[in-house]
Design an enzyme around this catalytic site. Structure first.
Site, PDB file in Angstrom:
ATOM      1  N   ASN A 132       0.848  -1.205   0.000  1.00  0.00           N
ATOM      2  CA  ASN A 132       0.000   0.000   0.000  1.00  0.00           C
ATOM      3  C   ASN A 132       0.874   1.242   0.000  1.00  0.00           C
ATOM      4  OD1 ASN A 132       0.578   0.759   2.842  1.00  0.00           O
ATOM      5  ND2 ASN A 132      -0.443  -1.185   3.254  1.00  0.00           N
ATOM      6  N   ASP A 185      -4.135  -6.175   5.105  1.00  0.00           N
ATOM      7  CA  ASP A 185      -5.145  -6.982   5.792  1.00  0.00           C
ATOM      8  C   ASP A 185      -5.180  -8.418   5.278  1.00  0.00           C
ATOM      9  OD1 ASP A 185      -6.154  -5.067   7.590  1.00  0.00           O
ATOM     10  OD2 ASP A 185      -7.195  -4.069   5.940  1.00  0.00           O
ATOM     11  N   LYS A 216       7.579 -17.191 -11.076  1.00  0.00           N
ATOM     12  CA  LYS A 216       6.754 -16.131 -11.649  1.00  0.00           C
ATOM     13  C   LYS A 216       5.517 -16.734 -12.332  1.00  0.00           C
ATOM     14  CE  LYS A 216       6.778 -12.351 -14.912  1.00  0.00           C
ATOM     15  NZ  LYS A 216       7.399 -11.761 -16.076  1.00  0.00           N
ATOM     16  N   PRO A 221      -2.659 -11.757  10.372  1.00  0.00           N
ATOM     17  CA  PRO A 221      -2.888 -11.567  11.816  1.00  0.00           C
ATOM     18  C   PRO A 221      -2.985 -10.081  12.125  1.00  0.00           C
ATOM     19  CG  PRO A 221      -0.594 -12.157  11.387  1.00  0.00           C
ATOM     20  CD  PRO A 221      -1.332 -12.316  10.089  1.00  0.00           C
ATOM     21  N   ASP A 222      -3.767  -9.737  13.135  1.00  0.00           N
ATOM     22  CA  ASP A 222      -3.854  -8.344  13.587  1.00  0.00           C
ATOM     23  C   ASP A 222      -2.786  -8.160  14.670  1.00  0.00           C
ATOM     24  OD1 ASP A 222      -4.493  -5.931  14.922  1.00  0.00           O
ATOM     25  OD2 ASP A 222      -6.538  -6.050  14.146  1.00  0.00           O
ATOM     26  N   PHE A 274      -3.133   3.315  15.541  1.00  0.00           N
ATOM     27  CA  PHE A 274      -3.455   4.338  14.554  1.00  0.00           C
ATOM     28  C   PHE A 274      -4.639   3.816  13.746  1.00  0.00           C
ATOM     29  CE2 PHE A 274      -0.523   7.958  13.817  1.00  0.00           C
ATOM     30  CZ  PHE A 274       0.208   7.827  14.975  1.00  0.00           C
ATOM     31  N   LYS A 276     -10.069  -3.119  19.165  1.00  0.00           N
ATOM     32  CA  LYS A 276      -8.685  -3.563  19.362  1.00  0.00           C
ATOM     33  C   LYS A 276      -8.337  -3.707  20.841  1.00  0.00           C
ATOM     34  CE  LYS A 276      -7.321  -2.698  14.869  1.00  0.00           C
ATOM     35  NZ  LYS A 276      -6.455  -3.373  13.924  1.00  0.00           N
TER      36      LYS A 276
HETATM   37  N1  CTP Z   1      -2.958  -3.175  12.619  1.00  0.00           N
HETATM   38  C1  CTP Z   1      -2.137  -4.221  12.936  1.00  0.00           C
HETATM   39  N2  CTP Z   1      -2.240  -5.398  12.247  1.00  0.00           N
HETATM   40  C2  CTP Z   1      -3.123  -5.534  11.244  1.00  0.00           C
HETATM   41  C3  CTP Z   1      -3.972  -4.465  10.887  1.00  0.00           C
HETATM   42  C4  CTP Z   1      -3.865  -3.283  11.600  1.00  0.00           C
HETATM   43  O1  CTP Z   1      -1.312  -4.082  13.849  1.00  0.00           O
HETATM   44  N3  CTP Z   1      -3.195  -6.674  10.592  1.00  0.00           N
HETATM   45  C5  CTP Z   1      -2.867  -1.934  13.407  1.00  0.00           C
HETATM   46  C6  CTP Z   1      -2.359  -0.733  12.660  1.00  0.00           C
HETATM   47  O2  CTP Z   1      -0.958  -0.605  12.817  1.00  0.00           O
HETATM   48  C7  CTP Z   1      -3.084   0.392  13.327  1.00  0.00           C
HETATM   49  C8  CTP Z   1      -4.394  -0.212  13.723  1.00  0.00           C
HETATM   50  O3  CTP Z   1      -4.170  -1.612  13.782  1.00  0.00           O
HETATM   51  O4  CTP Z   1      -2.471   0.815  14.521  1.00  0.00           O
HETATM   52  C9  CTP Z   1      -5.549   0.058  12.794  1.00  0.00           C
HETATM   53  O5  CTP Z   1      -5.220  -0.217  11.476  1.00  0.00           O
HETATM   54  P1  CTP Z   1      -6.277   0.010  10.299  1.00  0.00           P
HETATM   55  O6  CTP Z   1      -5.676  -0.469   9.014  1.00  0.00           O
HETATM   56  O7  CTP Z   1      -6.799   1.422  10.369  1.00  0.00           O
HETATM   57  O8  CTP Z   1      -7.480  -0.909  10.751  1.00  0.00           O
HETATM   58  P2  CTP Z   1      -7.870  -2.380  10.469  1.00  0.00           P
HETATM   59  O9  CTP Z   1      -7.579  -3.198  11.656  1.00  0.00           O
HETATM   60  O10 CTP Z   1      -7.312  -2.845   9.179  1.00  0.00           O
HETATM   61  O11 CTP Z   1      -9.456  -2.240  10.378  1.00  0.00           O
HETATM   62  P3  CTP Z   1     -10.429  -1.860   9.137  1.00  0.00           P
HETATM   63  O12 CTP Z   1     -10.074  -2.799   8.034  1.00  0.00           O
HETATM   64  O13 CTP Z   1     -11.787  -2.080   9.706  1.00  0.00           O
HETATM   65  O14 CTP Z   1     -10.194  -0.401   8.813  1.00  0.00           O
END
Ligand code: CTP
Length: 405
Positions: free
Chosen positions: A213, A282, A292, A310-311, A332, A350
């Site tokens: 991104n 995500d 390739k 993973p989040d 953030f 979160k």
């Molecule tokens: N984050 C993370 N790991 C992920 C996704 C997000 O640690 N896989 C953290 C980001 O670093 C940020 C926060 O979660 O601090 C929110 O990220 P954001 O991309 O805004 O949110 P998402 O969790 O992707 O939620 P949505 O898709 O609903 O916007």
């Protein structure tokens, strides 16, 4: 950014080839908004003339303690009282030895001795040949001046004017500027250990392509720098970005979300504060092709399957240390609309005490940003500002919320 606006610095030069870099350093201080009074030893004047330093600082240079320009004839008192900091760059081995002994037979050593030590920091930028640098006498003296309250800024490594290669070069002017700016910042995170994630992640499709991104990592790098300036020990886990590591920050480079999670979990145990600024992808391709992926001439694009990443923030926030309050987590939120409602919902989802919301497309790659801080008490706006300035404000806001130890 005028990081030194309103500050008055005494820039001391002692004997060394690196005096030529002090000219640039003086310019850099002035450009950042500082007023600079240059003081040179007799040896320094062998390497660069006071004329050059006067032209760059816009003030007559002081070289002698017997200077009749000072009405009370006490330049050592006047100059050291006016200063917000004294920076000696270059600082020779001989000058360090003098400081150790409290000797004061020239204006610069005299004003260092006479400085109000509680109020006026003394920063030393050593510069010397590698043998002189590693000599036990120099190392002993450096430890002693540091114990006596001076801040030794370290040295660079590389080719030296004498033709030898090793440690002892004076740091470059931009590095010294960063260190001096840092030294002048308040220290609300002194003794704290901070972990920051930054940048995008890159999720490979095959050996030549992937999903990523527009995150530049600038905000996260600014947060790492601001936390370091605030006195913390900082580790930065960075996705693929093209940014220099802030000085004094430890950096761990990763590529994918899973690597970022692994690195972060390995470091979270030793942190008091976690700031997740990374724009983690995500989803990732469910499998990375070994080779390739080629067009198969059917006109049909390949069917990619995705898996959710993973989040990282939610995983760290669920650790027992975070739940007990020993590890304070800040997230953030990159949103494209409805910032307040989305930020509040995300903070709750979160499980974190503080979340900084911003409008993603308006900030990615930009040098400035604006944030909406959301915590249990409500929302606070941090108005648009350069990312470093915003990061400093954010760090101050976080420091205020950290549980006292
Ligand atoms: N984050 C993370 N790991 C992920 C996704 C997000 O640690 N896989 C953290 C980001 O670093 C940020 C926060 O979660 O601090 C929110 O990220 P954001 O991309 O805004 O949110 P998402 O969790 O992707 O939620 P949505 O898709 O609903 O916007």
């Amino acid at each position: 950014m005028n990081d030194l606006a309103g500050k008055h610095l005494v820039l001391g030069l002692t004997g060394g080839v690196a005096c030529y870099k002090a000219a640039d350093l003086c310019r850099a201080f002035v450009k950042e908004g500082a007023s600079v009074q240059v003081v040179m030893t007799e040896a320094a004047a062998q390497f660069i003339t006071p004329v050059t330093m006067q032209a760059l600082s816009g003030r007559p240079v002081h070289t002698s303690q017997w200077d009749a320009r000072e009405p009370n004839n006490m330049p050592h008192i006047n100059l050291s009282r006016e200063a917000d900091a004294i920076v000696v760059a270059p600082c020779s081995a001989d000058f360090i030895a003098k400081l150790v002994h409290g000797r004061a037979d020239d204006l610069l050593s005299l004003l260092c001795l006479a400085r109000p030590a509680q109020r006026v920091p003394l920063l030393l930028a050593p510069a010397m040949n590698r043998e002189m640098w590693t000599h036990p006498a120099t190392q002993r003296n450096l430890a002693q001046v540091a114990a006596d309250g001076a801040r030794v800024l370290g040295v660079g490594t590389g080719e030296q004017a004498c033709g030898e290669t090793g440690d002892g070069r004076m740091l470059e002017p931009h590095e010294l500027l960063e260190d001096v700016v840092a030294a002048m910042q308040p220290k609300p995170l002194a003794g704290r250990r901070v972990l920051v994630t930054a940048g995008p992640t890159f999720e490979p499709i095959d050996p030549v392509r992937g999903i990523t991104n527009h995150s530049s990592g600038k905000m996260g790098f600014a947060v790492a720098r601001a936390a370091r300036e605030a006195g913390a020990e900082v580790t930065l886990v960075a996705g693929p970005v093209h940014l220099p590591t802030p000085r004094g920050v430890r950096r761990v480079d990763v590529r994918t979300a899973r690597q970022m999670l692994e690195a972060t979990l390995g470091l979270a145990d030793a942190a008091d504060l976690f700031v997740a600024t990374a724009a983690v992808a995500d989803w990732r391709p469910a499998a990375e092709a070994a080779h390739k992926i080629k067009k198969d001439r059917s006109g049909q694009p390949p069917q990619l399957a995705f898996a959710e990443n993973p989040d990282i923030l939610a995983t760290v926030a669920a650790l027992p240390r975070a739940r007990s309050g020993a590890l304070y987590c800040v997230g953030f939120a990159a949103e494209s609309q409805d910032l307040l409602a989305n930020a509040q919902a995300k903070r709750a989802r979160k499980g974190i005490p503080l979340l900084a919301g911003n409008i993603g497309p308006a900030t990615f790659g930009q040098d400035d940003n604006q944030l909406l801080l959301v915590d249990a008490q409500g929302a606070t706006e941090l108005p648009r500002a350069p990312k470093l300035q915003l990061a400093r404000t954010l760090v101050a806001e976080i420091a205020r919320r950290l549980p006292t130890r």
